[in-house]
Scaffold this motif. Structure first.
Motif, mmCIF file in Angstrom:
data_model
loop_
_atom_site.group_PDB
_atom_site.id
_atom_site.type_symbol
_atom_site.label_atom_id
_atom_site.label_comp_id
_atom_site.label_asym_id
_atom_site.label_seq_id
_atom_site.Cartn_x
_atom_site.Cartn_y
_atom_site.Cartn_z
ATOM 1 N N SER A 132 0.953 -1.094 0.054
ATOM 2 C CA SER A 132 0.043 -0.002 -0.383
ATOM 3 C C SER A 132 0.738 1.580 -0.066
ATOM 4 O O SER A 132 0.105 1.723 -0.456
ATOM 5 C CB SER A 132 -1.578 0.015 0.984
ATOM 6 N N GLY A 133 2.397 1.169 0.278
ATOM 7 C CA GLY A 133 3.220 2.322 0.345
ATOM 8 C C GLY A 133 2.752 3.414 1.558
ATOM 9 O O GLY A 133 2.982 4.179 1.951
ATOM 10 N N MET A 134 1.421 2.439 2.393
ATOM 11 C CA MET A 134 1.104 3.602 3.760
ATOM 12 C C MET A 134 1.338 2.753 5.403
ATOM 13 O O MET A 134 1.381 1.621 4.695
ATOM 14 C CB MET A 134 -0.147 3.856 4.551
ATOM 15 N N ILE A 135 2.163 3.541 5.885
ATOM 16 C CA ILE A 135 2.631 1.766 7.162
ATOM 17 C C ILE A 135 2.026 3.617 8.301
ATOM 18 O O ILE A 135 2.411 4.456 8.483
ATOM 19 C CB ILE A 135 4.304 2.399 7.366
ATOM 20 N N LYS A 136 1.362 2.117 9.132
ATOM 21 C CA LYS A 136 0.720 3.287 10.569
ATOM 22 C C LYS A 136 1.654 2.879 11.143
ATOM 23 O O LYS A 136 0.917 1.113 11.890
ATOM 24 C CB LYS A 136 -0.822 2.803 10.099
ATOM 25 N N ILE A 137 1.488 3.856 12.435
ATOM 26 C CA ILE A 137 2.770 3.495 13.599
ATOM 27 C C ILE A 137 2.094 3.608 14.523
ATOM 28 O O ILE A 137 1.143 4.722 14.993
ATOM 29 C CB ILE A 137 4.195 4.147 13.543
ATOM 30 N N ALA A 138 1.311 2.493 15.806
ATOM 31 C CA ALA A 138 0.965 3.067 16.903
ATOM 32 C C ALA A 138 1.684 3.364 18.334
ATOM 33 O O ALA A 138 3.056 3.952 18.024
ATOM 34 C CB ALA A 138 0.639 1.901 17.329
ATOM 35 N N ASP A 139 0.927 3.950 19.340
ATOM 36 C CA ASP A 139 1.442 4.817 19.860
ATOM 37 C C ASP A 139 2.614 6.062 20.112
ATOM 38 O O ASP A 139 3.516 5.777 20.317
ATOM 39 C CB ASP A 139 1.866 3.668 20.873
ATOM 40 N N VAL A 140 2.296 7.074 18.769
ATOM 41 C CA VAL A 140 3.259 7.897 18.094
ATOM 42 C C VAL A 140 2.514 8.906 18.344
ATOM 43 O O VAL A 140 1.387 8.946 17.714
ATOM 44 C CB VAL A 140 4.258 7.587 17.682
ATOM 45 N N SER A 141 3.019 10.435 19.077
ATOM 46 C CA SER A 141 2.532 11.481 18.185
ATOM 47 C C SER A 141 3.152 11.709 17.012
ATOM 48 O O SER A 141 4.301 11.648 16.335
ATOM 49 C CB SER A 141 2.863 12.544 19.556
#
Length: 261
Positions: A132-141
């Motif tokens: 997808s070319g999209m990386i979602k990163i949790a627990d970060v502002s």
């Protein structure tokens, strides 16, 4: 201080014609023949000067090592960030998973792959992020994520206590060792008794050996106030085994100091 020359032997006007007086060429004062070639004051001064020079050399050595480490980190290919690039040309988007209003942060695939073994495994596999070319990163502002991406390109970050902790956590999560070390050094530079217990807990959580040792040393030096530390009750609640470990370390140190085996 100029190089030392052999001491001057001066004839004395007193008692005996064979009596000589030794004169220090640094300060031109007479000195006791039992002193090693110079008067005690000049010797102490030279010793202190040498100590300062050795300290300066050690600091320069550390700075040189840091620069070499930074150069090594940045020596990998680093194309200029260009927002007109598409995913097909290597640009990905990073997004804080918990902030739906945040704008995606662009980063080149080769930068992520070269800087982080975790991103490398993710993007060179068939995982959804690589497609997808999209990386979602949790627990970060969004602010922290932007600083993280900037560090991958520049090896620099504007730090305060909170940002250093957040970036170190990302450095641990994505195995960016250079970033983790950078933040750990910053936290050590801010270490004091008030922060020692909290930083000890943090260091244990994120496997920061140097920060752990430094904070534990501060705690050992303040054990009479241990239970009065503002973070003590929090640690008792969240991780009581660390409290036990601290007391065990203190008792062990006391035994070693007393000479018992």
């Amino acid at each position: 201080m100029p190089p030392r020359r052999p001491p001057v032997e001066m004839a004395s006007d007193s008692d005996s014609e064979n009596e000589v007086v030794l004169q220090c060429l640094s300060c031109e004062e007479e000195y006791d023949p039992k002193d090693a070639g110079t008067c005690k004051e000049c010797y102490d001064e030279a010793k202190e000067e040498l100590k300062c020079k050795n300290k300066e050399l050690e600091e320069l050595k550390c700075k040189n090592q840091e620069l070499e480490s930074k150069a090594s980190f940045l020596s990998l290919s680093s194309p200029v960030l260009n927002h007109s690039f598409s995913f097909s040309t290597g640009l990905l988007l990073l997004l804080p998973a918990d902030d739906s209003s945040a704008s995606p942060i662009p980063a080149h695939k080769n930068i992520l792959v070269n800087r982080s073994p975790v991103f490398k495994a993710m993007l060179e596999s068939d995982m959804s992020e690589s497609q997808s070319g999209m990386i979602k990163i949790a627990d970060v502002s969004c602010e922290t994520l932007r600083a993280f991406v900037n560090y991958l390109y520049t090896a620099e970050a504007c730090l305060n206590d909170q940002m250093a902790g957040s970036l170190l956590a990302l450095g641990e999560k994505y195995q960016v060792k250079h970033l983790k070390t950078y933040c750990e050094r910053f936290l050590i530079s801010k270490l004091n008794w008030d922060k020692s217990l909290e930083l000890f807990d943090f260091a244990c959580k994120y496997n920061c050996k140097q920060l752990r040792n430094e904070s534990l040393a501060v705690i050992m030096n303040n054990m009479t106030s241990f239970t009065k530390n503002d973070y003590y009750d929090d640690l008792v609640e969240s991780n009581p085994m660390l409290i036990v470990e601290i007391y065990e370390t203190y008792v062990r140190n006391q035994i070693n100091t007393a000479g018992f085996h």
